[in-house]
Design a protein around this motif. Structure first.
Motif, short mmCIF file in Angstrom:
data_model
loop_
_atom_site.label_atom_id
_atom_site.label_comp_id
_atom_site.label_asym_id
_atom_site.label_seq_id
_atom_site.Cartn_x
_atom_site.Cartn_y
_atom_site.Cartn_z
N GLU A 136 1.75 5.26 0.00
CA GLU A 136 1.21 6.45 0.64
C GLU A 136 2.30 7.51 0.72
OE1 GLU A 136 -0.62 9.05 3.72
OE2 GLU A 136 -1.02 8.19 1.75
N TYR A 137 1.92 8.75 0.47
CA TYR A 137 2.78 9.90 0.74
C TYR A 137 1.97 10.91 1.53
CZ TYR A 137 6.07 13.66 0.49
OH TYR A 137 6.94 14.64 0.87
N SER A 161 -1.08 10.31 -7.52
CA SER A 161 -0.22 11.14 -6.69
C SER A 161 1.04 11.53 -7.44
CB SER A 161 0.17 10.36 -5.42
OG SER A 161 1.29 10.95 -4.78
N SER A 214 6.84 0.42 3.01
CA SER A 214 6.19 -0.11 1.82
C SER A 214 7.27 -0.59 0.86
CB SER A 214 5.31 0.95 1.14
OG SER A 214 6.12 1.95 0.54
N ARG A 274 0.84 -1.18 0.00
CA ARG A 274 0.00 0.00 0.00
C ARG A 274 0.89 1.24 0.00
NH1 ARG A 274 -3.34 -2.45 5.01
NH2 ARG A 274 -4.46 -4.11 3.89
N ASP A 304 -0.96 16.06 -0.39
CA ASP A 304 -1.17 15.14 -1.50
C ASP A 304 -2.67 15.00 -1.74
OD1 ASP A 304 -0.43 13.55 -3.59
OD2 ASP A 304 0.18 11.83 -2.42
N ARG A 330 -2.31 7.17 -4.86
CA ARG A 330 -2.22 7.17 -3.39
C ARG A 330 -3.30 6.23 -2.86
NH1 ARG A 330 -3.61 12.04 0.93
NH2 ARG A 330 -2.04 11.48 2.49
N GLU A 331 -2.86 5.14 -2.28
CA GLU A 331 -3.81 4.09 -1.93
C GLU A 331 -4.48 4.28 -0.58
OE1 GLU A 331 -2.45 0.09 -2.91
OE2 GLU A 331 -0.81 0.98 -4.05
N ARG A 332 -3.89 5.11 0.29
CA ARG A 332 -4.51 5.36 1.58
C ARG A 332 -3.95 6.65 2.16
NH1 ARG A 332 -1.59 1.18 5.90
NH2 ARG A 332 0.56 1.69 5.35
N ARG A 333 -4.62 7.12 3.19
CA ARG A 333 -4.11 8.26 3.95
C ARG A 333 -3.98 7.83 5.40
NH1 ARG A 333 -5.42 11.72 7.73
NH2 ARG A 333 -4.78 13.93 7.65
N HIS A 334 -2.78 7.92 5.94
CA HIS A 334 -2.58 7.56 7.34
C HIS A 334 -3.37 8.51 8.23
CE1 HIS A 334 0.44 4.67 6.27
NE2 HIS A 334 1.21 5.57 5.73
N ALA A 359 -7.05 9.73 -1.07
CA ALA A 359 -6.81 8.32 -1.37
C ALA A 359 -7.62 7.91 -2.59
CB ALA A 359 -7.18 7.46 -0.17
#
Length: 331
Positions: free
Chosen positions: A244-245, A314, A252, A242, A307, A294-298, A310
């Protein structure tokens, strides 16, 4: 190695250039190879516009961000955080803000001019045991961030360097949970420390012991092909796939493989064949239009978003993925 780089995939160059100066200068330098005067002029804008200027505006008068070293509000928030069950990490405090500014290319002279290194030495202490900021604390990931930030700002962080070198596990890597009794390394901690060691070496140079520590840490990840357990060969978890930025210290396949790209370029060595599986994971995630999503946002509090949401393409991840594939296939 895989087949040569597929140039039929269109690289969205103008889309990448239509970005904040914090990203644009890296596109100009690393992807397009533009003259130094061009990308340096763009990088200088980080201090006065866009993400860099916005984050600088949030700095407290005492040099900190959000009134804390690792957590906003310092010790008081830390106690609340420990009392909750899996609370989201806030990303607004001093260490995370310095990480971002350094990674975005802010000239260290900007923070040196307003006295940030000395202000943090006087006013910023770790939530853990109230330790002095530039001395680091017990968490090796936090120490790796501080090692890089201190080197960038011209602070003597050799004490932290020695602590990281001496803190390796017997298997050659690191684990932030050592203080809780962990005896084997973790992928996450090892990558964070390796990144800090490489950043330190690129800024101020290293020594033989630090380079040896980086070598054993790299071997820890390479022996596991960045993705698998050494004992069984099984994948360590879907979280490696996954992307993410901002990276924020998370692990990852993309972030790990990009570390090895940067390290190999710094060391002047060819790519290690054991990176192949991780590189192909990154390649498989590239869309037909040459972009990465971008697959997810923490979860966690931020000053502002840097960014897309999700599920959207990105620019940050696309630049990272594109540079990785060009390096790997071009070798």
């Amino acid at each position: 190695m895989t087949a040569p780089y597929d140039r039929r995939v269109s690289v969205p160059t103008q889309w990448l250039l239509d970005s904040d100066p914090a990203l644009r200068w890296q596109v100009e330098r690393d992807l397009l190879g533009l003259p130094a005067e061009t990308w340096r002029a763009t990088r200088a804008r980080v201090a006065t516009e866009g993400f860099g200027a916005r984050l600088l505006a949030h700095q407290d008068d005492d040099g900190r961000w959000a009134g804390g070293a690792f957590f906003p509000g310092g010790q008081a928030y830390f106690e609340v955080q420990r009392a909750e069950v899996d609370p989201p990490q806030p990303w607004t405090a001093t260490t995370w803000s310095l990480n971002a500014l350094r990674e975005w290319g802010l000239d260290a002279a900007v923070l040196q001019a307003n006295g940030t290194p000395g202000l943090l030495a006087r006013h910023c202490r770790w939530e853990y045991d109230d330790l002095p900021y530039w001395d680091g604390e017990v968490d090796c990931c936090i120490n790796a961030f501080t090692l890089a930030n201190g080197a960038w700002l011209g602070v003597d962080v050799t004490k932290i360097l020695g602590r990281l070198v001496d803190g390796r596990m017997r298997d050659g890597g690191w684990n932030c949970e050592w203080v809780e009794g962990a005896t084997v390394s973790s992928f996450v901690s090892t990558l964070n420390v390796l990144t800090g060691l490489l950043d330190y070496e690129q800024i101020v140079g290293g020594d033989a012991e630090a380079r040896e520590a980086r070598r054993t840490g790299e071997e820890y990840l390479l022996a596991r092909r960045l993705l698998r357990r050494l004992s069984t060969g099984e994948p360590i978890g879907p979280w490696t796939l996954r992307f993410e930025y901002p990276f924020r210290g998370h692990y990852s396949a993309l972030r790990a493989a990009d570390y090895f790209r940067r390290a190999a370029l710094h060391d002047g060595v060819a790519p290690d064949e054991r990176l192949a599986e991780a590189v192909e994971v990154v390649r498989a995630a590239r869309r037909d239009d040459g972009r990465w999503v971008r697959e997810r946002r923490h979860a966690g509090e931020v000053w502002f978003e840097v960014d897309v949401a999700a599920g959207r393409p990105s620019r940050w991840l696309t630049l990272t993925g594109e540079l990785l594939l060009r390096w790997w296939d071009g070798s």
